[in-house]
Structure formats: C-alpha cells, structure tokens
Scaffold this motif. Structure first.
Motif, PDB file in Angstrom:
ATOM      1  N   GLU A  82     -53.427  -4.884 -43.451  1.00  0.00           N
ATOM      2  CA  GLU A  82     -54.659  -4.331 -42.884  1.00  0.00           C
ATOM      3  C   GLU A  82     -55.848  -4.647 -43.788  1.00  0.00           C
ATOM      4  O   GLU A  82     -56.941  -4.969 -43.304  1.00  0.00           O
ATOM      5  CB  GLU A  82     -54.504  -2.821 -42.713  1.00  0.00           C
ATOM      6  CG  GLU A  82     -53.497  -2.458 -41.640  1.00  0.00           C
ATOM      7  CD  GLU A  82     -53.170  -0.977 -41.605  1.00  0.00           C
ATOM      8  OE1 GLU A  82     -52.657  -0.510 -40.572  1.00  0.00           O
ATOM      9  OE2 GLU A  82     -53.425  -0.275 -42.617  1.00  0.00           O
ATOM     10  N   PHE A  83     -55.641  -4.588 -45.086  1.00  0.00           N
ATOM     11  CA  PHE A  83     -56.683  -4.952 -46.042  1.00  0.00           C
ATOM     12  C   PHE A  83     -57.056  -6.422 -45.885  1.00  0.00           C
ATOM     13  O   PHE A  83     -58.232  -6.794 -45.868  1.00  0.00           O
ATOM     14  CB  PHE A  83     -56.180  -4.676 -47.467  1.00  0.00           C
ATOM     15  CG  PHE A  83     -56.831  -5.493 -48.534  1.00  0.00           C
ATOM     16  CD1 PHE A  83     -58.102  -5.182 -49.008  1.00  0.00           C
ATOM     17  CD2 PHE A  83     -56.173  -6.586 -49.082  1.00  0.00           C
ATOM     18  CE1 PHE A  83     -58.697  -5.944 -49.997  1.00  0.00           C
ATOM     19  CE2 PHE A  83     -56.763  -7.346 -50.075  1.00  0.00           C
ATOM     20  CZ  PHE A  83     -58.032  -7.029 -50.537  1.00  0.00           C
ATOM     21  N   LEU A  84     -56.048  -7.263 -45.736  1.00  0.00           N
ATOM     22  CA  LEU A  84     -56.277  -8.701 -45.600  1.00  0.00           C
ATOM     23  C   LEU A  84     -57.032  -9.015 -44.318  1.00  0.00           C
ATOM     24  O   LEU A  84     -57.923  -9.871 -44.297  1.00  0.00           O
ATOM     25  CB  LEU A  84     -54.926  -9.421 -45.619  1.00  0.00           C
ATOM     26  CG  LEU A  84     -54.934 -10.941 -45.781  1.00  0.00           C
ATOM     27  CD1 LEU A  84     -55.596 -11.346 -47.082  1.00  0.00           C
ATOM     28  CD2 LEU A  84     -53.508 -11.470 -45.729  1.00  0.00           C
ATOM     29  N   GLN A  85     -56.694  -8.314 -43.244  1.00  0.00           N
ATOM     30  CA  GLN A  85     -57.389  -8.528 -41.970  1.00  0.00           C
ATOM     31  C   GLN A  85     -58.870  -8.187 -42.088  1.00  0.00           C
ATOM     32  O   GLN A  85     -59.717  -8.873 -41.504  1.00  0.00           O
ATOM     33  CB  GLN A  85     -56.719  -7.693 -40.876  1.00  0.00           C
ATOM     34  CG  GLN A  85     -55.336  -8.204 -40.493  1.00  0.00           C
ATOM     35  CD  GLN A  85     -54.587  -7.264 -39.574  1.00  0.00           C
ATOM     36  OE1 GLN A  85     -54.714  -6.048 -39.683  1.00  0.00           O
ATOM     37  NE2 GLN A  85     -53.811  -7.814 -38.648  1.00  0.00           N
ATOM     38  N   LEU A  86     -59.191  -7.161 -42.841  1.00  0.00           N
ATOM     39  CA  LEU A  86     -60.580  -6.797 -43.070  1.00  0.00           C
ATOM     40  C   LEU A  86     -61.276  -7.852 -43.927  1.00  0.00           C
ATOM     41  O   LEU A  86     -62.405  -8.261 -43.646  1.00  0.00           O
ATOM     42  CB  LEU A  86     -60.663  -5.432 -43.760  1.00  0.00           C
ATOM     43  CG  LEU A  86     -62.067  -4.940 -44.125  1.00  0.00           C
ATOM     44  CD1 LEU A  86     -62.931  -4.786 -42.871  1.00  0.00           C
ATOM     45  CD2 LEU A  86     -61.997  -3.622 -44.884  1.00  0.00           C
ATOM     46  N   LEU A  87     -60.580  -8.307 -44.932  1.00  0.00           N
ATOM     47  CA  LEU A  87     -61.137  -9.313 -45.840  1.00  0.00           C
ATOM     48  C   LEU A  87     -61.434 -10.620 -45.101  1.00  0.00           C
ATOM     49  O   LEU A  87     -62.398 -11.320 -45.406  1.00  0.00           O
ATOM     50  CB  LEU A  87     -60.152  -9.563 -46.986  1.00  0.00           C
ATOM     51  CG  LEU A  87     -60.712  -9.956 -48.350  1.00  0.00           C
ATOM     52  CD1 LEU A  87     -61.640  -8.879 -48.893  1.00  0.00           C
ATOM     53  CD2 LEU A  87     -59.573 -10.220 -49.330  1.00  0.00           C
ATOM     54  N   ALA A  88     -60.592 -10.923 -44.110  1.00  0.00           N
ATOM     55  CA  ALA A  88     -60.738 -12.173 -43.363  1.00  0.00           C
ATOM     56  C   ALA A  88     -62.020 -12.214 -42.534  1.00  0.00           C
ATOM     57  O   ALA A  88     -62.455 -13.288 -42.112  1.00  0.00           O
ATOM     58  CB  ALA A  88     -59.530 -12.380 -42.448  1.00  0.00           C
ATOM     59  N   THR A  89     -62.640 -11.064 -42.307  1.00  0.00           N
ATOM     60  CA  THR A  89     -63.895 -11.033 -41.558  1.00  0.00           C
ATOM     61  C   THR A  89     -65.093 -11.350 -42.451  1.00  0.00           C
ATOM     62  O   THR A  89     -66.202 -11.533 -41.959  1.00  0.00           O
ATOM     63  CB  THR A  89     -64.114  -9.651 -40.905  1.00  0.00           C
ATOM     64  OG1 THR A  89     -64.292  -8.659 -41.936  1.00  0.00           O
ATOM     65  CG2 THR A  89     -62.921  -9.272 -40.036  1.00  0.00           C
TER      66      THR A  89
END
Length: 205
Positions: free
Chosen positions: A87-94
């Motif tokens: 979930e952290f990575l998905q946020l970072l990807a934005t």
C-alpha cells in the motif's frame, strides 16, 4: 529533487528468512555455504545456468537428497510480504518513477508469486515502470554495468535518482556512479524510513 527511486526487493519489501534457509539445508546434511555453492548461486542469479543445472549442482553436495527437498530448502528463504508495504508502494508510485532491481533467480520469483497469489503480485509489479531481475539481465549488483544500463535505458539523472538496498556493497557501488542511496539496516522498515526521510529537506536538495 528526487524524481526516481530504484528499489531492491529482498529485505526491503519481502522479508528473507536467512537463518531458516541455512537451518533447512543443515537438516539435509549441508553444514553451510561453500565456495562452490556461492559460485553456483552467482551463476544462477546471472542466468548463466538453468534451474536444472542449479539443482544438480546442489545434488553433488547432497547426493541422497531429492530435488524437491533441495528446492523446498532453497525456497524457505522467502518470507512474508506485509500488505502495508504494498500500500505504501502504491502511494509512492503516484509521486515518483519507480524501478525494481533485484539479484534473484527464477525459483525464488516463482515461489514468491505462488506464495502471495497472482493478484497481489500483479499489484506489486504494476507499481514499477520496469522490473529488473538479475537472472534476466545476465548481470547482478554490485556490478556497475547493471546500474549504468538502467540509467541509460530510462534516461535517468543519477543525482535525482535514489537507490534503496539492504546490502552496503550495492549502495556503495551505486553511490560511486552518482546516485543518492539508502542502505536499509536490519532494524529499519522501508516504510518508516521513508516517512522520516521524506520530511528531511536534504533529500529534495
């Protein structure tokens, strides 16, 4: 300002059970890694040998052990991938261009995908602009060539690119090429570290 992050995989996102793997091989009769097996692993991670050749290499040291038992001991290294890190990575990807660069082999990656399931694995891979496996590239960290390949391929600015890895030899090699680096320590969690570091203005200098 950082606009790109290159992540390692093992002990950054997925936990590795290093002691458990060693113990599983001890149960099979192997006292520990030796020079021949370390070279075998290096060759496998570079894609220089097949899965069959890799497992046969282990059987030379464990002639009375089945291939399935060797493979199971090898895969015991692969641990948990906590959902909060995805979930952290998905946020970072934005917010950043993200890449995955990992020294790994086909056995471990197939085991990871089977363990977490295709939906989780797909969500993970979608976070990255490109996923780089050493066994597909024919080179591995800390070779300078593997970093230079990604920098050139994706037209990255080293000074605006952050490389995160748990092995100091890898972050040292990247730093020599001008990348910003974080050597993640065993007691640190990548999510906690980023939350703290991203509040530090020096990262965005």
């Amino acid at each position: 300002m950082i606009n790109t992050i290159i992540f390692d995989f093992g002990d950054v996102f997925i936990n590795l059970n290093k002691e458990e793997s060693i113990n599983e091989f001890k149960k099979l009769g192997l006292d520990g890694p030796n020079e021949a097996l370390l070279q075998l692993n290096d060759d496998f991670e570079r894609g220089k040998i097949t899965e069959e050749q890799f497992l046969d290499g282990f059987k030379k040291h464990l002639p009375n052990v089945s291939t399935d038992e060797i493979k199971a001991a090898w895969n015991s290294l692969i641990g948990e991938f906590p959902l909060y890190r995805l979930e952290f990575l998905q946020l970072l990807a934005t917010k950043y261009r993200l890449f995955l660069l990992t020294n790994t082999d086909i056995i471990h990656m197939e085991n990871f995908e089977n363990q977490v399931g295709i939906s989780f694995a797909s969500d993970f891979y979608r976070c990255f602009e490109k996923v780089y496996y050493s066994h597909e590239m024919g080179m591995r960290k800390p070779d300078a060539a593997i970093f230079n390949f990604i920098i050139k391929k994706h037209d990255l600015s080293p000074k605006r690119t952050l490389f995160v890895d748990d092995k100091k030899e890898n972050t040292d090699a990247a730093e020599l090429l001008g990348l910003q680096v974080w050597n993640l320590q065993p007691h640190e969690d990548v999510v906690d570290l980023f939350q703290k570091k991203f509040m530090n203005a020096t990262l965005h200098a």
